[in-house]
Design a protein around this motif. Sequence first.
Motif, short mmCIF file in Angstrom:
data_model
loop_
_atom_site.label_atom_id
_atom_site.label_comp_id
_atom_site.label_asym_id
_atom_site.label_seq_id
_atom_site.Cartn_x
_atom_site.Cartn_y
_atom_site.Cartn_z
N ASN A 27 0.81 -1.21 0.00
CA ASN A 27 0.00 0.00 0.00
C ASN A 27 0.85 1.26 0.00
OD1 ASN A 27 -2.30 -1.53 0.06
ND2 ASN A 27 -2.57 -1.42 2.28
N LYS A 54 -13.62 -5.24 -8.21
CA LYS A 54 -12.70 -4.72 -7.20
C LYS A 54 -12.53 -5.73 -6.07
CE LYS A 54 -13.89 0.10 -8.15
NZ LYS A 54 -14.50 1.34 -7.62
N SER A 103 -5.72 -3.87 0.37
CA SER A 103 -6.96 -3.47 1.03
C SER A 103 -7.98 -3.03 -0.01
CB SER A 103 -6.68 -2.32 1.99
OG SER A 103 -6.36 -1.13 1.29
N GLN A 126 -9.80 -0.43 0.07
CA GLN A 126 -9.64 1.00 -0.19
C GLN A 126 -8.53 1.25 -1.20
OE1 GLN A 126 -8.67 3.31 3.26
NE2 GLN A 126 -8.82 5.27 2.19
N THR A 127 -7.40 0.54 -1.04
CA THR A 127 -6.28 0.72 -1.98
C THR A 127 -6.69 0.30 -3.39
OG1 THR A 127 -4.61 0.39 -0.28
CG2 THR A 127 -3.93 -0.02 -2.54
N SER A 144 -9.67 0.30 -4.67
CA SER A 144 -10.60 1.29 -5.20
C SER A 144 -9.85 2.51 -5.74
CB SER A 144 -11.58 1.74 -4.10
OG SER A 144 -12.45 0.67 -3.75
N VAL A 145 -8.85 2.97 -4.99
CA VAL A 145 -8.06 4.13 -5.43
C VAL A 145 -7.33 3.81 -6.73
CG1 VAL A 145 -6.07 5.59 -4.88
CG2 VAL A 145 -7.78 5.10 -3.12
#
Length: 414
Positions: free
Chosen positions: A23, A47, A57, A59-60, A62-63
Amino acid sequence: MSQNDQAQLVEQTPRVSAGGGSNQVRVRAYNERLVLSLVRQNRGYSKADIARMTGLSAQTVSVIMRSLESDKLLLRGEPVRGRVGQPSIPMYLNPEAVFSFGVKIGRRSADLVLMDFVGQIRMQKHRTYRYPHPDHLLPFICEGIAEMEAQMSEEHQARIAGIGIAAPFELWNWAEEVGAPDGAMEIWRTVDLQAEVASRMSHPVYLRNDATSACGAELVFGAGSQHPDFVYFYIGSFIGGGIVVNSSLFVGRTGTAGAIGPLPVRDKHGQTRQLLDIASIFVLENLLRERGIDPQPLWYAAEEWIDFGEPLEIWIQDTAAALAQAVIAAVSIIDFSAAIIDGGFPDWVRSRLVTATVEAVNRLDLQGVVIPEIIEGAVGAQARAIGGASLPIFARYLIDQTVLFKEIENAEGN
């Protein structure tokens, strides 16, 4: 793969940390490659799938995927409903996102292709010659690329990843077999084709052995997903090949692993010869000449071959008998699940050759041998050019199969 090729690929590939994706911002480019590689191999991944496979993760992921969408590298599919929670959205590589040029240098002909991000050929050019020489190959490559670029939009031109060249090692060898004048091929001892093209073009240039490139194309765009271990035969002017182990190209200590041309086999007279002296298209060319048949159609375009009748059948049977011995020799060393046969000829010739090879294998003494599945290549006559075109794309946007599978194994083990 040459030492220069290996060094260049190392320079272009980010260093990988052990234990799955990271990350950390400093390796974000690598994680983007990881995501793109997984989507390429598994069309329609969501995703959640990516997060599960990489250990990154949610969130990672998604980014990263938002960034890749913003750069138009990924496209969203239609939402998949029917499960608890939010619908799953499959992701796909955008074919229009990246383009690359692939060059195949053969001993009788050259090909230039423009390939998109998912391996489809958009444009192509072909040239035949008596023997390869820099004086006509360099203009063919550079002028051909300029002509193709002129037909592309400015947006697509800006998305060109580079030029990949697939060429035989030591082109000066076997000059006699291709009928080159004395000394005409010696120029290749001093010409650095990669450097010559790079000095004339604005794109980065990559180089790999032609048969290895064809094997790589089969791994990435062909049967690689169904057969993680296979021995590969590509029949051009001279036969070459490659080895895939654990879903990755194995090139060996000197880069010549899988160069099956010198493999000793017995011909129909019981004499020991090299495989390339039997299972190469130049042998068919000589058979046609001996019978007063013009062999030029062999080199115009693979799809334009005609059925040459008796000499073609003789060549198919002799080639199949030699290939059968090569297949048994290969699986006696490594337990390959498949032997894949392809070449610079039409599909109907490939089909006849594979059928004849299977029959020839069944005539051999197979005690102690586990016969692999003997199948046709899925990429076809342009495998070498496609393999060349994939080099810039992998250097800039994807990661190789070896690293990809290690990442997946690490993530699943955590």
